[in-house]
Design an enzyme around this catalytic site. Structure first.
Site, PDB file in Angstrom:
ATOM      1  N   THR A   1     -13.188  46.790 -21.226  1.00  0.00           N
ATOM      2  CA  THR A   1     -14.426  47.515 -20.930  1.00  0.00           C
ATOM      3  C   THR A   1     -15.214  46.833 -19.826  1.00  0.00           C
ATOM      4  O   THR A   1     -15.692  47.485 -18.886  1.00  0.00           O
ATOM      5  CB  THR A   1     -15.284  47.621 -22.204  1.00  0.00           C
ATOM      6  OG1 THR A   1     -14.506  48.191 -23.249  1.00  0.00           O
ATOM      7  CG2 THR A   1     -16.512  48.474 -21.962  1.00  0.00           C
ATOM      8  N   THR A   2     -15.346  45.502 -19.919  1.00  0.00           N
ATOM      9  CA  THR A   2     -16.115  44.758 -18.916  1.00  0.00           C
ATOM     10  C   THR A   2     -15.440  44.808 -17.554  1.00  0.00           C
ATOM     11  O   THR A   2     -16.092  44.617 -16.524  1.00  0.00           O
ATOM     12  CB  THR A   2     -16.301  43.295 -19.366  1.00  0.00           C
ATOM     13  OG1 THR A   2     -16.724  43.287 -20.730  1.00  0.00           O
ATOM     14  CG2 THR A   2     -17.319  42.562 -18.527  1.00  0.00           C
TER      15      THR A   2
ATOM     16  N   TYR B   1     -13.514  60.049 -27.149  1.00  0.00           N
ATOM     17  CA  TYR B   1     -13.916  61.415 -26.828  1.00  0.00           C
ATOM     18  C   TYR B   1     -13.248  62.470 -27.710  1.00  0.00           C
ATOM     19  O   TYR B   1     -13.920  63.322 -28.267  1.00  0.00           O
ATOM     20  CB  TYR B   1     -13.685  61.761 -25.349  1.00  0.00           C
ATOM     21  CG  TYR B   1     -14.260  63.117 -24.975  1.00  0.00           C
ATOM     22  CD1 TYR B   1     -15.628  63.283 -24.794  1.00  0.00           C
ATOM     23  CD2 TYR B   1     -13.442  64.233 -24.852  1.00  0.00           C
ATOM     24  CE1 TYR B   1     -16.170  64.517 -24.499  1.00  0.00           C
ATOM     25  CE2 TYR B   1     -13.980  65.479 -24.554  1.00  0.00           C
ATOM     26  CZ  TYR B   1     -15.340  65.617 -24.384  1.00  0.00           C
ATOM     27  OH  TYR B   1     -15.866  66.847 -24.098  1.00  0.00           O
TER      28      TYR B   1
ATOM     29  N   TYR C   1      -8.195  47.535 -30.724  1.00  0.00           N
ATOM     30  CA  TYR C   1      -9.567  47.332 -30.256  1.00  0.00           C
ATOM     31  C   TYR C   1     -10.432  48.423 -30.846  1.00  0.00           C
ATOM     32  O   TYR C   1     -10.310  49.596 -30.482  1.00  0.00           O
ATOM     33  CB  TYR C   1      -9.590  47.354 -28.727  1.00  0.00           C
ATOM     34  CG  TYR C   1     -10.941  47.217 -28.075  1.00  0.00           C
ATOM     35  CD1 TYR C   1     -12.060  46.742 -28.758  1.00  0.00           C
ATOM     36  CD2 TYR C   1     -11.099  47.574 -26.738  1.00  0.00           C
ATOM     37  CE1 TYR C   1     -13.285  46.624 -28.133  1.00  0.00           C
ATOM     38  CE2 TYR C   1     -12.325  47.451 -26.104  1.00  0.00           C
ATOM     39  CZ  TYR C   1     -13.420  46.983 -26.796  1.00  0.00           C
ATOM     40  OH  TYR C   1     -14.632  46.862 -26.170  1.00  0.00           O
TER      41      TYR C   1
ATOM     42  N   ARG D   1     -18.766  52.818 -28.560  1.00  0.00           N
ATOM     43  CA  ARG D   1     -18.352  53.393 -27.279  1.00  0.00           C
ATOM     44  C   ARG D   1     -17.397  54.576 -27.472  1.00  0.00           C
ATOM     45  O   ARG D   1     -17.428  55.531 -26.706  1.00  0.00           O
ATOM     46  CB  ARG D   1     -17.671  52.328 -26.411  1.00  0.00           C
ATOM     47  CG  ARG D   1     -18.623  51.290 -25.865  1.00  0.00           C
ATOM     48  CD  ARG D   1     -17.906  50.345 -24.912  1.00  0.00           C
ATOM     49  NE  ARG D   1     -18.804  49.361 -24.345  1.00  0.00           N
ATOM     50  CZ  ARG D   1     -19.558  49.523 -23.268  1.00  0.00           C
ATOM     51  NH1 ARG D   1     -19.513  50.668 -22.605  1.00  0.00           N
ATOM     52  NH2 ARG D   1     -20.342  48.563 -22.832  1.00  0.00           N
TER      53      ARG D   1
ATOM     54  N   LYS E   1      -9.351  43.265 -32.297  1.00  0.00           N
ATOM     55  CA  LYS E   1     -10.665  42.966 -31.711  1.00  0.00           C
ATOM     56  C   LYS E   1     -11.649  43.918 -32.361  1.00  0.00           C
ATOM     57  O   LYS E   1     -11.568  45.138 -32.170  1.00  0.00           O
ATOM     58  CB  LYS E   1     -10.659  43.158 -30.194  1.00  0.00           C
ATOM     59  CG  LYS E   1     -12.045  42.984 -29.576  1.00  0.00           C
ATOM     60  CD  LYS E   1     -12.087  43.339 -28.104  1.00  0.00           C
ATOM     61  CE  LYS E   1     -13.515  43.243 -27.564  1.00  0.00           C
ATOM     62  NZ  LYS E   1     -13.609  43.625 -26.134  1.00  0.00           N
TER      63      LYS E   1
ATOM     64  N   ILE F   1     -13.008  38.167 -27.838  1.00  0.00           N
ATOM     65  CA  ILE F   1     -12.813  38.776 -26.525  1.00  0.00           C
ATOM     66  C   ILE F   1     -14.206  39.100 -26.024  1.00  0.00           C
ATOM     67  O   ILE F   1     -14.885  39.973 -26.550  1.00  0.00           O
ATOM     68  CB  ILE F   1     -11.892  39.994 -26.597  1.00  0.00           C
ATOM     69  CG1 ILE F   1     -10.492  39.542 -27.061  1.00  0.00           C
ATOM     70  CG2 ILE F   1     -11.806  40.686 -25.241  1.00  0.00           C
ATOM     71  CD1 ILE F   1      -9.480  40.655 -27.201  1.00  0.00           C
TER      72      ILE F   1
END
Length: 292
Positions: A43-44, A106, A132, A137, A162, A203
């Site tokens: 994501t980052t 989504y 993850y 999100r 994660k 993470i």
């Protein structure tokens, strides 16, 4: 491979393009400062706004620059199962050591859909998988019973999680149901408590900016030296908060640009650069951490 300080690497951009030279310097700086593993295209790393060619190139560059010095856990997830499989195949070909697979976003699959999605990918992947879960999100939440069942079905393939759910009670539930599952935090402010419950690393967003402090913190926590870990955690805590003073990764990139003129603070729309208020929060946090 799955312990300690693991930055979800920011992807440097310059004039709209991936800045490969800066990324290579960034990776070596991370390794030199004690980082335990690297996550490209998380994501980052702005994976949501990398096109597929860029996505695969970023992973390849990371694996090449790491050159076996630390493991590379490549972001390879998607809300489309076939696209995720494509990312997996490209990451494997590029030399990644493991895969980070986010919950499909989504389209909101059911728990049965999550079992089918991750099972399909595990059956076709050659590398170990880190699930993850970041429902804030993705909306989709990989519930503990689903995590446990996936590890039961694929004990040698789905080996880690994660967890960015923010619910630390899940660490205990998952340990009891899947004792061999490696659990990592996805929330920097919760890591110290997570160690007490059975997590073994993070993470991280903050480790982009303060890799040595984060590495030292994780080493102390893993050794059970909680006095040192608490002291380091309190130096890092304002920085953990500041990394989300504006939409991520803008604060991290602002901080990296303060540290290095070769790392641009450029982000891609719809993310915009830090507000003045967020910059002030990052500045103050970096001073407290001693990295200003």
């Amino acid at each position: 491979m799955f312990s300690g300080s693991i930055p979800a690497l920011a992807t440097p951009m310059r004039d709209g393009d991936f800045d490969e030279s800066a990324y290579r310097r960034f990776i070596s700086w991370q390794i030199d400062n004690g980082t335990n593993a690297l996550v490209p295209c998380g994501t980052t790393g702005e994976s949501a706004t990398l096109d597929n060619d860029e996505h695969h190139k970023v992973i390849a560059v990371c694996a090449e620059e790491a050159a076996g010095r630390v493991p590379v856990i490549a972001g390879a997830g998607s809300n489309d199962t076939q696209t995720a499989l494509w990312h997996i195949k490209e990451a494997q070909a590029a030399g990644a050591d493991a895969l980070l697979l986010v919950a499909p976003y989504y389209n909101r699959p059911s728990q049965a859909g999550l079992l089918a999605h991750f099972s399909y990918l595990a059956e076709r992947a050659d590398l170990p998988i880190v699930l993850y879960n970041v429902p804030g999100r993705t909306v989709t939440d990989i519930l503990p019973e689903t995590v446990i069942e996936l590890h039961r079905r694929f004990p040698d393939k789905i080996v880690a999680l994660k967890d960015a759910s923010g619910d630390l009670t899940r660490v205990v539930t998952q340990r009891m149901g899947a004792p061999d599952l490696c659990q990592l935090s996805g929330d920097d402010p919760l890591v110290l408590a997570g160690y007490a419950l059975g997590q073994v690393g993070c993470i991280s967003v903050t480790a982009n900016v303060a890799p040595k402090l984060c590495a030292d913190f994780h080493a102390a926590a893993a050794a059970g030296d909680y006095a040192t870990a608490r002291e380091l955690n309190e130096r890092l805590y304002p920085l953990h908060r500041a990394m989300f003073a504006d939409a991520s990764p803008a604060p991290a990139k602002y901080a990296l640009n303060k540290l290095f003129d070769w790392f641009s603070d450029e982000v891609r729309l719809p993310i915009v650069p830090c507000s003045d208020a967020a910059k002030a929060q990052v500045d103050a946090a970096m001073e407290i951490a001693g990295i200003a």
